[in-house]
Write a protein that holds these residues in place. Structure first.
Motif, PDB file in Angstrom:
ATOM      1  N   VAL A 339     -28.546  94.326  16.406  1.00  0.00           N
ATOM      2  CA  VAL A 339     -28.801  95.405  17.368  1.00  0.00           C
ATOM      3  C   VAL A 339     -27.886  96.586  17.069  1.00  0.00           C
ATOM      4  CG1 VAL A 339     -28.886  96.045  19.809  1.00  0.00           C
ATOM      5  CG2 VAL A 339     -29.532  93.727  19.101  1.00  0.00           C
ATOM      6  N   HIS A 340     -26.622  96.281  16.793  1.00  0.00           N
ATOM      7  CA  HIS A 340     -25.678  97.344  16.440  1.00  0.00           C
ATOM      8  C   HIS A 340     -26.076  98.019  15.124  1.00  0.00           C
ATOM      9  CE1 HIS A 340     -23.220  96.156  19.753  1.00  0.00           C
ATOM     10  NE2 HIS A 340     -22.831  95.014  19.214  1.00  0.00           N
ATOM     11  N   LEU A 341     -26.467  97.221  14.142  1.00  0.00           N
ATOM     12  CA  LEU A 341     -26.915  97.778  12.860  1.00  0.00           C
ATOM     13  C   LEU A 341     -28.125  98.687  13.064  1.00  0.00           C
ATOM     14  CD1 LEU A 341     -26.666  94.707  10.453  1.00  0.00           C
ATOM     15  CD2 LEU A 341     -25.482  96.881  10.157  1.00  0.00           C
ATOM     16  N   TYR A 342     -29.055  98.226  13.864  1.00  0.00           N
ATOM     17  CA  TYR A 342     -30.282  98.979  14.123  1.00  0.00           C
ATOM     18  C   TYR A 342     -29.965 100.324  14.772  1.00  0.00           C
ATOM     19  CZ  TYR A 342     -35.014  99.830  15.970  1.00  0.00           C
ATOM     20  OH  TYR A 342     -36.241 100.358  16.283  1.00  0.00           O
ATOM     21  N   GLN A 343     -29.083 100.308  15.733  1.00  0.00           N
ATOM     22  CA  GLN A 343     -28.678 101.547  16.419  1.00  0.00           C
ATOM     23  C   GLN A 343     -28.066 102.532  15.426  1.00  0.00           C
ATOM     24  OE1 GLN A 343     -26.779 100.704  20.123  1.00  0.00           O
ATOM     25  NE2 GLN A 343     -25.732 102.671  20.257  1.00  0.00           N
ATOM     26  N   ASP A 344     -27.228 102.027  14.546  1.00  0.00           N
ATOM     27  CA  ASP A 344     -26.584 102.865  13.539  1.00  0.00           C
ATOM     28  C   ASP A 344     -27.602 103.438  12.554  1.00  0.00           C
ATOM     29  OD1 ASP A 344     -24.330 104.033  12.279  1.00  0.00           O
ATOM     30  OD2 ASP A 344     -24.267 102.407  10.818  1.00  0.00           O
ATOM     31  N   ILE A 345     -28.573 102.627  12.152  1.00  0.00           N
ATOM     32  CA  ILE A 345     -29.607 103.073  11.205  1.00  0.00           C
ATOM     33  C   ILE A 345     -30.443 104.189  11.810  1.00  0.00           C
ATOM     34  CG2 ILE A 345     -31.749 102.355  10.057  1.00  0.00           C
ATOM     35  CD1 ILE A 345     -30.345  99.566   9.693  1.00  0.00           C
ATOM     36  N   LEU A 346     -30.807 104.047  13.082  1.00  0.00           N
ATOM     37  CA  LEU A 346     -31.610 105.086  13.739  1.00  0.00           C
ATOM     38  C   LEU A 346     -30.858 106.413  13.780  1.00  0.00           C
ATOM     39  CD1 LEU A 346     -33.153 103.143  16.769  1.00  0.00           C
ATOM     40  CD2 LEU A 346     -34.254 103.718  14.592  1.00  0.00           C
ATOM     41  N   LYS A 347     -29.569 106.355  14.043  1.00  0.00           N
ATOM     42  CA  LYS A 347     -28.774 107.599  14.084  1.00  0.00           C
ATOM     43  C   LYS A 347     -28.722 108.255  12.694  1.00  0.00           C
ATOM     44  CE  LYS A 347     -25.149 105.713  15.946  1.00  0.00           C
ATOM     45  NZ  LYS A 347     -23.748 105.602  16.445  1.00  0.00           N
ATOM     46  N   LYS A 348     -28.512 107.448  11.682  1.00  0.00           N
ATOM     47  CA  LYS A 348     -28.459 107.989  10.322  1.00  0.00           C
ATOM     48  C   LYS A 348     -29.784 108.619   9.929  1.00  0.00           C
ATOM     49  CE  LYS A 348     -24.843 104.918   8.549  1.00  0.00           C
ATOM     50  NZ  LYS A 348     -24.500 103.816   7.619  1.00  0.00           N
ATOM     51  N   LEU A 349     -30.895 107.959  10.310  1.00  0.00           N
ATOM     52  CA  LEU A 349     -32.211 108.515   9.983  1.00  0.00           C
ATOM     53  C   LEU A 349     -32.434 109.855  10.653  1.00  0.00           C
ATOM     54  CD1 LEU A 349     -34.999 108.199   8.657  1.00  0.00           C
ATOM     55  CD2 LEU A 349     -35.755 107.026  10.737  1.00  0.00           C
ATOM     56  N   ALA A 350     -32.046 109.979  11.916  1.00  0.00           N
ATOM     57  CA  ALA A 350     -32.225 111.250  12.639  1.00  0.00           C
ATOM     58  C   ALA A 350     -31.442 112.368  11.961  1.00  0.00           C
ATOM     59  CB  ALA A 350     -31.784 111.087  14.092  1.00  0.00           C
ATOM     60  N   HIS A 351     -30.256 112.060  11.469  1.00  0.00           N
ATOM     61  CA  HIS A 351     -29.439 113.091  10.815  1.00  0.00           C
ATOM     62  C   HIS A 351     -29.990 113.484   9.447  1.00  0.00           C
ATOM     63  CE1 HIS A 351     -26.042 113.964  13.430  1.00  0.00           C
ATOM     64  NE2 HIS A 351     -26.041 112.695  13.791  1.00  0.00           N
ATOM     65  N   LEU A 352     -30.749 112.596   8.818  1.00  0.00           N
ATOM     66  CA  LEU A 352     -31.291 112.887   7.488  1.00  0.00           C
ATOM     67  C   LEU A 352     -32.779 113.239   7.520  1.00  0.00           C
ATOM     68  CD1 LEU A 352     -29.540 110.039   5.454  1.00  0.00           C
ATOM     69  CD2 LEU A 352     -28.952 112.466   5.492  1.00  0.00           C
ATOM     70  N   PHE A 353     -33.355 113.306   8.703  1.00  0.00           N
ATOM     71  CA  PHE A 353     -34.793 113.499   8.850  1.00  0.00           C
ATOM     72  C   PHE A 353     -35.198 114.912   8.426  1.00  0.00           C
ATOM     73  CE2 PHE A 353     -38.849 113.652  11.194  1.00  0.00           C
ATOM     74  CZ  PHE A 353     -39.360 112.395  10.911  1.00  0.00           C
TER      75      PHE A 353
END
Length: 353
Positions: A339-353
């Motif tokens: 769950v923590h990994l998933y949350q971190d991945i979503l944030k990274k994707l938004a910043h690189l979108f």
């Protein structure tokens, strides 16, 4: 980092297996977001509630779609508990963990300078088909450039989903006295032969890169009214999941070639999802998952989720969520670290979108 596990526990405590309580869960999410100064819009359609919130700016929009509704469970399943790295409870995997992480990431992103808009969609009827929420939202123009449905995928990426056509097939025979069955034409026996013919239709023999073949399930059968009477009518209900490369029209056309079928009624249907492996957003997410966690598998789902309502507009949609097991079962759980990994991945994707 926002404590999405505490949020998840509160979500699991809500028995959102009914429309009324799923709506309560939507209001809970609204209040939770408001506690972080995020004003959400709650919409209603046919008595079902859904929530929309948006942050960021730019021409592109990343949609994070999650559902609060769950399948029914016993009372104890709505009392979440932790053993080791696992959090147990109804909806923990499907998909309140994904939703909690989406909400946590959304709050953490709200004050960041983003290259895109991030739209959070929380719906209340995915488990019953999504017709009142996700279909409504997409029809109302709540669309974007890439849609992530936070279903449990073990942090792998579900690119495709089979299409759905569920049919009630009527087969006719002729009645006779049960002691003289040879004088009649048993509709139930004919129906079983019809089902075998369905399993032999050309569309059932095809495969694709992500699927060995379509799925055909004999779900229900109804016929006969007395022991001493040869049944003259039988209805079989068949759940067909066809390949993304196939069409519902083709499936129905092949069904209609079976001579013993008197009529076909389409009970429900749904579009397939055929997001491409080389889609740039998929590739970006795949790279982030690899850097953060592991080499994500790209795969096709046999069932479907709310992403199908967006893919019909040509929008790449995927299923992507934390690790877990036994959803819809007695011992449903999600792995907390995922769950923590998933949350971190979503944030990274938004910043690189």
């Amino acid at each position: 980092m926002i404590d999405s596990i505490s949020l998840l526990k509160e979500l699991v405590k809500i028995d959102s297996s009914t429309k009324e309580m799923a709506n309560e869960a939507v209001h809970f999410c609204e209040k939770w977001l408001a506690s972080f100064d995020i004003n959400a819009t709650v919409l209603e359609n046919n008595g079902f509630l859904m929530l929309i919130a948006e942050i960021g700016s730019g021409e592109r929009t990343l949609i994070l779609n999650g559902h609060v509704d769950v399948v029914p469970g016993n009372e104890g399943q709505f009392l979440p508990y932790v053993e080791g790295n696992n959090l147990y409870g109804r909806g923990s995997a499907d998909m309140k963990a994904g939703l909690a992480a989406m909400m946590g990431a959304f709050v953490e992103l709200k004050n960041d300078s983003l290259p895109c808009k991030v739209q959070l969609q929380i719906v209340s009827d995915e488990e019953t088909g999504g017709l009142n929420c996700a279909q409504f939202l997409s029809d109302q123009g709540y669309l974007g450039d890439f849609v992530i449905c936070g279903e449990p995928t073990q942090l792998n990426i579900g690119l495709q989903a089979k299409g759905i056509v569920q049919v009630d097939v009527t087969i006719k025979g002729s009645a006779a006295h049960g002691s003289r069955p040879w004088e009649g034409d048993n509709a139930i026996q004919k129906a079983l032969r019809v089902y075998e013919e369905i399993l032999s239709l050309p569309f059932t023999k095809e495969s694709s890169l992500m699927y060995e073949g379509p799925s055909v399930n004999l779900a229900k059968i109804s016929g006969g009214d007395a022991y001493n009477r040869v049944p003259d009518t039988c209805v079989i209900s068949v759940d067909i999941r066809f390949l993304p490369e196939q069409t519902q029209e083709r499936v129905l056309a092949e069904l209609n070639t079976i001579s013993d079928i008197a009529s076909i009624h389409v009970h429900s249907d749904g579009d397939p999802i055929a997001t491409k492996e080389d889609d740039p957003y998929v590739q970006k997410l795949h790279s982030i998952v690899k850097e953060t966690s592991h080499e994500a598998i790209l795969f096709g789902q046999h069932g479907s989720a709310d992403g199908r309502f967006y893919s019909r507009f040509g929008i790449p949609a995927i299923e992507f969520g934390p690790r877990g097991a036994h959803w819809h079962g007695e011992k449903e759980y999600v792995e907390i670290d995922s769950v923590h990994l998933y949350q971190d991945i979503l944030k990274k994707l938004a910043h690189l979108f």
